[in-house]
Design a protein around this motif. Structure first.
Motif, short mmCIF file in Angstrom:
data_model
loop_
_atom_site.label_atom_id
_atom_site.label_comp_id
_atom_site.label_asym_id
_atom_site.label_seq_id
_atom_site.Cartn_x
_atom_site.Cartn_y
_atom_site.Cartn_z
N HIS A 1 -12.00 -0.89 7.23
CA HIS A 1 -12.48 -2.17 7.78
C HIS A 1 -11.61 -3.35 7.39
O HIS A 1 -11.56 -4.34 8.11
N THR A 2 -10.93 -3.26 6.25
CA THR A 2 -10.08 -4.38 5.83
C THR A 2 -8.61 -3.97 5.72
O THR A 2 -7.79 -4.76 5.26
N CYS A 3 -8.28 -2.79 6.16
CA CYS A 3 -6.91 -2.28 6.01
C CYS A 3 -5.98 -2.97 7.00
O CYS A 3 -6.28 -3.05 8.21
N PRO A 4 -4.81 -3.43 6.55
CA PRO A 4 -3.87 -4.11 7.46
C PRO A 4 -2.99 -3.15 8.27
O PRO A 4 -2.26 -3.60 9.16
N VAL A 5 -3.04 -1.86 8.00
CA VAL A 5 -2.09 -0.94 8.64
C VAL A 5 -2.18 -0.91 10.17
O VAL A 5 -1.15 -0.98 10.84
N PRO A 6 -3.36 -0.82 10.79
CA PRO A 6 -3.37 -0.80 12.25
C PRO A 6 -2.71 -2.03 12.87
O PRO A 6 -1.99 -1.91 13.87
N ASP A 7 -2.91 -3.19 12.29
CA ASP A 7 -2.28 -4.41 12.83
C ASP A 7 -0.78 -4.40 12.59
O ASP A 7 -0.01 -4.87 13.43
N ILE A 8 -0.34 -3.86 11.46
CA ILE A 8 1.10 -3.75 11.19
C ILE A 8 1.74 -2.84 12.23
O ILE A 8 2.79 -3.15 12.80
N LEU A 9 1.10 -1.72 12.52
CA LEU A 9 1.67 -0.77 13.48
C LEU A 9 1.69 -1.35 14.89
O LEU A 9 2.57 -1.02 15.69
N MET A 10 0.71 -2.19 15.20
CA MET A 10 0.70 -2.84 16.52
C MET A 10 1.82 -3.86 16.62
O MET A 10 2.45 -4.03 17.67
N ALA A 11 2.08 -4.57 15.53
CA ALA A 11 3.07 -5.65 15.55
C ALA A 11 4.49 -5.14 15.43
O ALA A 11 5.42 -5.75 15.94
N ASN A 12 4.69 -4.01 14.76
CA ASN A 12 6.04 -3.53 14.48
C ASN A 12 6.12 -2.03 14.75
O ASN A 12 5.59 -1.23 13.98
N ALA A 13 6.79 -1.67 15.82
CA ALA A 13 6.92 -0.26 16.18
C ALA A 13 8.27 0.31 15.76
O ALA A 13 8.69 1.34 16.28
N CYS A 14 8.95 -0.34 14.84
CA CYS A 14 10.28 0.11 14.41
C CYS A 14 10.19 1.54 13.85
O CYS A 14 9.40 1.81 12.95
N PRO A 15 11.01 2.46 14.35
CA PRO A 15 10.95 3.85 13.86
C PRO A 15 11.48 4.00 12.44
O PRO A 15 11.29 5.05 11.83
N HIS A 16 12.15 2.98 11.92
CA HIS A 16 12.71 3.06 10.57
C HIS A 16 11.76 2.49 9.51
O HIS A 16 12.06 2.57 8.33
N LEU A 17 10.67 1.92 9.95
CA LEU A 17 9.71 1.36 9.00
C LEU A 17 8.89 2.48 8.37
O LEU A 17 8.25 3.26 9.06
N VAL A 18 8.94 2.55 7.05
CA VAL A 18 8.17 3.55 6.30
C VAL A 18 7.12 2.80 5.49
O VAL A 18 7.46 1.90 4.73
N LEU A 19 5.88 3.17 5.68
CA LEU A 19 4.80 2.51 4.95
C LEU A 19 4.32 3.37 3.79
O LEU A 19 4.28 4.60 3.89
N ASP A 20 3.98 2.70 2.72
CA ASP A 20 3.28 3.33 1.60
C ASP A 20 2.02 2.52 1.37
O ASP A 20 2.02 1.30 1.56
N ALA A 21 0.97 3.20 0.95
CA ALA A 21 -0.28 2.48 0.73
C ALA A 21 -1.03 3.09 -0.44
O ALA A 21 -0.86 4.27 -0.76
N GLN A 22 -1.81 2.26 -1.05
CA GLN A 22 -2.70 2.74 -2.09
C GLN A 22 -3.96 1.89 -2.08
O GLN A 22 -3.96 0.76 -1.58
#
Ligand code: SF4
Length: 118
Positions: free
Chosen positions: A43-64
């Motif tokens: 509900h508060t995770c920023p990842v879906p909005d990040i993926l919508m805003a930036n579709a760069c194939p070189h972007l690697v996300l880490d989360a905790q």
């Protein structure tokens, strides 16, 4: 797959077929140092909005899952890394800005740093 918060997220997985009750975040799951994930974190995770805003194939996300401070709500902490230029991406939703250099135009970071009075 649509998260419990109603947003599309490539890292969310759920299986409720035939009595199964499986939900997981495959992004947080691969971080062995993270506290455990719970569906409410979506509900508060920023990842879906990040993926919508930036579709760069070189972007690697880490989360905790962030540490709980003073009994407050836990949140997902996200960091980005560029696999093309091998550098940390300070604003994953924007990107590192280097891929735009290949196209000959200004990068999104150049545009953001321009003086509006110029
Ligand atoms: S916690 Fe974030 S990254 Fe994980 S499944 Fe939910 S929305 Fe996606």
């Amino acid at each position: 797959m649509r998260t419990p918060a109603g947003k599309e997220c490539q890292y969310y997985y759920a299986d409720f077929h035939r009595g199964r009750d499986v939900q997981t975040c495959r992004l947080i799951e691969r971080n062995r140092e993270s506290p455990p994930w719970t569906p409410g974190l979506c509900h508060t995770c920023p990842v879906p909005d990040i993926l919508m805003a930036n579709a760069c194939p070189h972007l690697v996300l880490d989360a905790q899952v962030g540490k709980r401070l003073f009994g407050l709500v836990q949140r997902v902490e996200v960091t980005g890394w560029c696999s093309e230029y091998f550098l940390d991406v300070e604003h994953p939703a924007v990107g590192c800005g280097h891929c735009h250099e290949h196209r000959g135009g200004p990068s999104i970071l150049d545009i953001a740093q321009q003086d509006p009075n110029e």
